[in-house]
Design a protein around this motif. Structure first.
Motif, PDB file in Angstrom:
ATOM      1  N   LYS A 190      -4.049 -53.422  -7.080  1.00 20.78           N
ATOM      2  CA  LYS A 190      -5.483 -53.697  -7.084  1.00 20.78           C
ATOM      3  C   LYS A 190      -6.157 -52.743  -8.059  1.00 20.78           C
ATOM      4  N   ASN A 191      -7.262 -53.175  -8.631  1.00 17.19           N
ATOM      5  CA  ASN A 191      -7.961 -52.362  -9.625  1.00 17.19           C
ATOM      6  C   ASN A 191      -9.066 -51.533  -8.971  1.00 17.19           C
ATOM      7  N   TYR A 192      -9.148 -50.260  -9.381  1.00 14.55           N
ATOM      8  CA  TYR A 192     -10.136 -49.344  -8.817  1.00 14.55           C
ATOM      9  C   TYR A 192     -10.841 -48.577  -9.927  1.00 14.55           C
ATOM     10  N   VAL A 193     -12.063 -48.146  -9.600  1.00 13.68           N
ATOM     11  CA  VAL A 193     -12.831 -47.279 -10.487  1.00 13.68           C
ATOM     12  C   VAL A 193     -13.090 -45.972  -9.750  1.00 13.68           C
ATOM     13  N   PHE A 194     -12.889 -44.853 -10.440  1.00 15.41           N
ATOM     14  CA  PHE A 194     -13.096 -43.527  -9.868  1.00 15.41           C
ATOM     15  C   PHE A 194     -14.398 -42.957 -10.430  1.00 15.41           C
ATOM     16  N   TYR A 195     -15.289 -42.527  -9.523  1.00 16.93           N
ATOM     17  CA  TYR A 195     -16.589 -42.005  -9.923  1.00 16.93           C
ATOM     18  C   TYR A 195     -16.732 -40.540  -9.512  1.00 16.93           C
ATOM     19  N   CYS A 196     -17.533 -39.803 -10.275  1.00 17.41           N
ATOM     20  CA  CYS A 196     -17.977 -38.487  -9.819  1.00 17.41           C
ATOM     21  C   CYS A 196     -18.946 -38.719  -8.676  1.00 17.41           C
ATOM     22  N   GLN A 197     -18.683 -38.137  -7.512  1.00 14.50           N
ATOM     23  CA  GLN A 197     -19.533 -38.399  -6.362  1.00 14.50           C
ATOM     24  C   GLN A 197     -20.930 -37.817  -6.544  1.00 14.50           C
ATOM     25  N   SER A 198     -21.047 -36.740  -7.297  1.00 12.99           N
ATOM     26  CA  SER A 198     -22.335 -36.066  -7.442  1.00 12.99           C
ATOM     27  C   SER A 198     -23.311 -36.834  -8.318  1.00 12.99           C
ATOM     28  N   CYS A 199     -22.810 -37.436  -9.425  1.00 12.12           N
ATOM     29  CA  CYS A 199     -23.738 -38.077 -10.358  1.00 12.12           C
ATOM     30  C   CYS A 199     -23.422 -39.545 -10.632  1.00 12.12           C
TER      31      CYS A 199
END
Length: 318
Positions: A106-115
């Motif tokens: 499955k495809n995922y995107v990783f984000y900075c939680q702060s911004c």
């Protein structure tokens, strides 16, 4: 009138509840508290404020005991539930649970939680594997009567792997360019928050409290910082307590400094809280800007109850 200012702390295991009726806006004003199976009413000064309990939460008023007033907090009363707690589901969990939700293919995107800046875009994993406990190598030494056969082994992910630890996950950096500080720390390019650290030339260790992961087909949903951290810490405490049969934990910084000692008291707590009681909410949570019920509403969510001891010099000189 408005909703009564109440907090109901329910234990699923014992099917008991602690009812806290917050002190009136004018201290010392007379109050009459009426507890029914499905509601709590507070009558004062000719008015009546009521809090209707959610479906599935039903009290047994005749079981009330231990009535007492706690200065600065309010009226405390212990009760039993009339029927097993079934329908009182917690509010929608905004936190992505790694072990339950991160799946291969499955495809995922990783984000900075702060911004909210994208760290890893549209990544698909062939393998998503749990890592052994942090001190697994020391345990091997205890059980082997010959030299440790894994002494030279490293658990580093390949290009399409994701390895899950208790408080972190490992990714293969591949061809991605990550900004590092001091050749070890990985920092967000936008807000400069520390996201993790590099373990080798091709392996990055991301901290679960700093990164949000969402399926590629979903839009980024921002979550208040303290709510995210609180939920992730609670998940970690519950999972570690279950897998390691322990209830005592140490919170350390990435520099090895001990900041707080935590004793997990229980993890089967359900909180029911009405509007107006948020001024005392800090007594039940570690962080201050957790989203609260809107005016006139009553909300329900799961919680863990902990006892904690700060270890910083300013709070605890010993």
């Amino acid at each position: 009138g408005m909703a009564a200012r109440i907090l109901l702390e329910i234990r699923r295991g014992t099917q008991t509840a602690l009812l806290v009726v917050r002190e009136a806006a004018v201290p010392g004003s007379p109050e009459d508290v009426v507890v029914a199976a499905d509601r709590v009413e507070v009558r004062s000064g000719g008015g009546c404020d009521a809090a209707v309990l959610p479906a599935g939460v039903r009290l047994a008023p005749a079981s009330g005991r231990g009535l007492r007033r706690i200065p600065g907090d309010g009226l405390h009363l212990r009760l039993r539930l009339r029927c097993p707690l079934l329908g009182a589901a917690p509010r929608h969990d905004l936190i992505f649970n790694l072990r339950e939700s991160l799946k291969p293919q499955k495809n995922y995107v990783f984000y900075c939680q702060s911004c909210g800046d994208i760290i890893v875009e549209d990544r698909k994993f062939l393998r998503v594997l749990p890592l052994p406990s942090e001190n697994w190598s020391a345990l091997v030494e205890e059980w082997c009567c010959h030299p440790n056969p894994f002494a030279r082994s490293t658990l580093h992910p390949r290009r399409d792997d994701c390895f899950l630890g208790d408080t972190f996950f490992l990714l293969n950096s591949g061809d991605e360019s990550n900004e590092t500080k001091g050749n070890t720390r990985v920092i967000c390019k936008r807000c400069r928050t520390t996201l993790g650290e590099t373990l080798s030339t091709d392996t990055i260790k991301y901290y679960v409290t700093e990164v949000m992961i969402q399926p590629s087909e979903e839009n980024f949903r921002p979550v208040p910082r303290s709510q995210f951290v609180q939920s992730m810490v609670a998940h970690c405490l519950v999972e570690l307590s279950s897998s390691r049969s322990t209830f005592r934990f140490i919170i350390k910084g990435d520099n090895g400094k001990i900041y707080v000692l935590i004793w997990l008291l229980n993890s089967d707590t359900v909180l029911v809280e009405s509007s107006g009681s948020s001024f005392s909410h800090s007594g039940f949570t570690l962080f201050g800007d957790v989203s609260m019920p809107s005016s006139g509403s009553v909300e329900t969510w799961n919680a863990v109850k902990v006892l904690y001891q700060p270890c910083t010099k300013s709070r605890n000189k010993e």
